[in-house]
Write a protein that holds these residues in place. Structure first.
Motif, PDB file in Angstrom:
ATOM      1  N   TYR A   4      79.402  25.460   2.352  1.00  0.00           N
ATOM      2  CA  TYR A   4      78.059  25.879   2.373  1.00  0.00           C
ATOM      3  C   TYR A   4      78.165  27.288   1.877  1.00  0.00           C
ATOM      4  O   TYR A   4      77.226  27.943   1.089  1.00  0.00           O
ATOM      5  CB  TYR A   4      77.385  25.929   3.720  1.00  0.00           C
ATOM      6  CG  TYR A   4      76.837  24.881   4.049  1.00  0.00           C
ATOM      7  CD1 TYR A   4      75.699  24.268   3.251  1.00  0.00           C
ATOM      8  CD2 TYR A   4      77.302  23.952   5.321  1.00  0.00           C
ATOM      9  CE1 TYR A   4      75.200  23.107   3.509  1.00  0.00           C
ATOM     10  CE2 TYR A   4      76.721  22.927   5.649  1.00  0.00           C
ATOM     11  CZ  TYR A   4      75.721  22.349   4.847  1.00  0.00           C
ATOM     12  OH  TYR A   4      75.334  21.270   4.966  1.00  0.00           O
ATOM     13  N   SER A   7      78.608  27.196  -1.821  1.00  0.00           N
ATOM     14  CA  SER A   7      77.403  26.848  -2.418  1.00  0.00           C
ATOM     15  C   SER A   7      76.289  28.081  -2.572  1.00  0.00           C
ATOM     16  O   SER A   7      75.681  28.245  -3.583  1.00  0.00           O
ATOM     17  CB  SER A   7      76.606  25.775  -1.622  1.00  0.00           C
ATOM     18  OG  SER A   7      77.620  24.614  -1.533  1.00  0.00           O
ATOM     19  N   ALA A  50      72.586  22.292  -1.193  1.00  0.00           N
ATOM     20  CA  ALA A  50      73.724  21.564  -1.574  1.00  0.00           C
ATOM     21  C   ALA A  50      73.357  20.941  -2.872  1.00  0.00           C
ATOM     22  O   ALA A  50      73.969  20.667  -3.994  1.00  0.00           O
ATOM     23  CB  ALA A  50      74.357  20.633  -0.639  1.00  0.00           C
ATOM     24  N   ASP A 217      85.244  20.358   1.209  1.00  0.00           N
ATOM     25  CA  ASP A 217      84.758  21.557   1.476  1.00  0.00           C
ATOM     26  C   ASP A 217      85.061  22.093   2.576  1.00  0.00           C
ATOM     27  O   ASP A 217      84.439  23.186   3.061  1.00  0.00           O
ATOM     28  CB  ASP A 217      83.087  21.269   1.542  1.00  0.00           C
ATOM     29  CG  ASP A 217      82.270  20.856   0.222  1.00  0.00           C
ATOM     30  OD1 ASP A 217      83.002  21.258  -0.833  1.00  0.00           O
ATOM     31  OD2 ASP A 217      81.309  20.291   0.190  1.00  0.00           O
TER      32      ASP A 217
END
Length: 607
Positions: A4, A7, A50, A217
């Motif tokens: 996250y 991102s 995302a 991720d």
């Protein structure tokens, strides 16, 4: 969390580097009226952040390839995407193949391109389901999770629940009742994995590569999870529990002009495999649209295709087109229902008449049995008179002796034996009368726990004088441990009386032998057996014929004796057989179930 953060950083960099975004951030800066805003709806399976991180680079690529345009992202859920297409509020959409078929069969959509998978050299097949469990769980196959709770994003999610549902149905499993519960958690998909990790469910139904993306991720550890029933093709980089279907599609709605669609299509096909926009979308770029016939077939198999109407809608359409046949069908249904009610009414009436007839028949059978017992008593009149005359004569003798002793002045103590003998003879006479009353009285069949040897002895006493007169020897024996048995005492006595009396008649008709009747009573574990054997002339006709009503080999017989015996045995759920003996004569065998006192108590407890 690391995914996250990456991102968010990417979005901030893009937001600051893109002059279009910068123009929006500064309200004081004048906008170029020549720039065309193009709205693109994106299915946000992992949430808005995302979705922007994955697809914004593609929007930038389109901005750079198509002059005087700015492509603006709109992350949507499944329902929001359907509403946007229905209301024509977006120019283009990017969604999974399941929703693209659902929307394309209902609204005006034109397919421009299909996303190429980074696996297997850029194949267009990349959508499916992965059934994920915890690595420490005992499950090895999907079938092992019967009766367990699982989670999925939505009941209509193509790359998840629907593809797995079809796979299970083709394997003969109905997922609707297979799992104890299916928790449809909605987007983002990451939450489903976390729920599985925390023990909220035993399995998670995810799109293919979702697990691998979260591992890449840094959100979860690969060793903490397993994918069941993996059938991924060789060289495919993700595990899948189902077959693979076409990848995500880029489509034009009715809002976008055709000229713009051509430019977008050329720009998508021109995207290099190694371009950041292709890598951000986890792809090798775009290819020409792939046939979605296999997806149509999936929806048809699940009865979810947009062109499939419920049966009642199909029926209404048929009725509108064929009204005359519809009215004929309605009339036919009304007539059949009326006929059904008529048949039911007649059936009820016939049933009532049948029950009434059965009741009358039972009453007549009881009357016949009573008449037969009275007839037997009449035939045994001499025996009965002899039985009663004996205690009466004894009473007379004892009374005369008592009077003589009184006249001689004997004391009261001398009279006591005389009075006791008189009392004994009175009791004997009373018992004889009671046996006759029990035999003659007409009463309903009542089964009670009875002493079978005592009933047989009482019956033989009634026949004693007759047997002595005819010089027929009667021998009675008992095998096994006697116990109380559940029978109708009057019916059982009549049964023994008829069979022994028939044996006496057969014996006396054969003068060459000394008449003999053997009565044997055998107590066994599950039943009792009564055998009556004579050395008479044997059977004059087949046993079935002799046991039928109103058939008799005697000139003055009514033909009711053996028929009544058969009914008595059947009422006790027993079996009566008659056969000739090898040594001459006949043997009658009666087998009755031994419903004894212990079983009676058990039945009472059960009841």
């Amino acid at each position: 969390m690391a995914g996250y953060i990456k991102s968010i950083c990417l979005i901030l960099l893009l937001y600051g580097a893109n002059p279009v975004f910068a123009a929006e951030a500064d309200p004081e800066q004048p906008s170029d009226r020549q720039i065309q805003i193009v709205d693109v709806g994106i299915l946000a399976t992992r949430g808005e952040m995302a979705a922007i991180a994955r697809w914004q680079p593609l929007m930038d690529w389109l901005d750079s390839r198509i002059p005087q345009t700015r492509f603006q992202l709109h992350p949507y859920s499944l329902d929001q995407m359907a509403t946007a297409v229905k209301t024509q509020s977006v120019d283009f959409i990017i969604t999974n193949p399941g929703q693209s078929v659902q929307l394309g069969r209902q609204y005006s959509l034109s397919w421009l391109a299909t996303l190429r998978s980074p696996h297997q050299g850029g194949t267009g097949l990349a959508i499916g389901s992965a059934f994920v469990v915890r690595a420490t769980s005992p499950y090895q196959h999907i079938q092992d999770l019967k009766g367990r709770p699982v989670a999925a994003v939505s009941e209509m999610a193509f790359g998840g629940y629907l593809t797995l549902k079809r796979e299970m149905q083709q394997a003969g499993i109905d997922p609707t009742g297979f799992f104890s519960a299916v928790d449809f958690s909605g987007f983002p998909l990451d939450a489903i994995i976390y729920k599985l990790r925390d023990g909220g469910v035993e399995g998670a139904i995810l799109p293919v590569c979702q697990l691998e993306d979260m591992v890449r991720d840094g959100l979860i550890a690969q060793q903490d999870f397993r994918v069941l029933n993996n059938q991924a093709p060789q060289g495919f980089g993700c595990q899948t529990s189902t077959r693979l279907y076409p990848n995500w599609s880029f489509a034009k709605t009715g809002k976008a002009p055709e000229a713009l669609a051509k430019q977008v299509s050329r720009a998508l096909l021109a995207l290099p495999e190694d371009h950041p926009a292709a890598k951000a979308a986890d792809s090798l770029g775009w290819t020409t649209p792939i046939s979605q016939l296999v997806i149509d077939k999936l929806y048809q198999d699940l009865d979810l295709h947009p062109w499939q109407n419920p049966w009642w809608k199909e029926a209404l359409v048929w009725l509108k087109v064929n009204q005359q046949w519809g009215w004929l069908l309605v009339i036919l249904i009304v007539v059949l229902n009326a006929y059904h009610f008529l048949l039911e009414y007649r059936f009820n009436q016939n049933q009532k008449r049948l029950l009434k007839t059965q009741s009358e028949l039972n009453e007549k059978i009881a009357m016949l049995e009573h008449a037969q017992r009275v007839a037997i008593v009449g035939e045994l009149g001499a025996s009965i008179a002899h039985e009663i005359s004996q205690p009466l004569a004894a009473i007379q003798n004892y009374s005369h002796g008592g009077l003589v002793r009184i006249q001689k002045g004997h004391s009261a103590a001398d009279l006591q034996p005389v009075l006791e003998n008189i009392k004994h003879q009175v009791t004997r006479a009373s018992e004889i009368v009671q046996r006759l009353r029990g035999l003659i009285n007409k009463r309903a069949t009542v089964k009670v726990l009875s002493d079978i040897p005592a009933i047989v002895n009482d019956t033989l006493l009634l026949l004693k004088h007759e047997s002595e007169r005819r010089r027929v020897k009667m021998v009675f024996s008992v095998e096994g441990q006697p116990r109380l048995i559940l029978v109708d005492p009057v019916g059982f006595q009549q049964l023994i009386l008829n069979i022994v009396k028939n044996g006496m008649d057969a014996c006396t008709a054969e003068n060459a032998r000394r008449p003999l009747i053997e009565i044997q009573l055998a107590f066994r574990a599950k039943d009792i057996v009564v055998r009556v054997a004579d050395n008479g002339k044997g059977l004059d006709a087949p046993a079935d014929t002799l046991q039928s009503a109103f058939y008799s080999t005697k000139d003055d017989g009514l033909g009711l004796g053996l028929a009544i015996c058969t009914d008595v045995v059947k009422s006790h759920h027993g079996v009566l057989t008659m056969n000739n003996r090898d040594t001459g004569g006949c043997i009658v065998e009666i087998l009755l179930p031994a419903n004894d006192a212990d079983e009676q108590r058990e039945q009472g407890k059960t009841t």
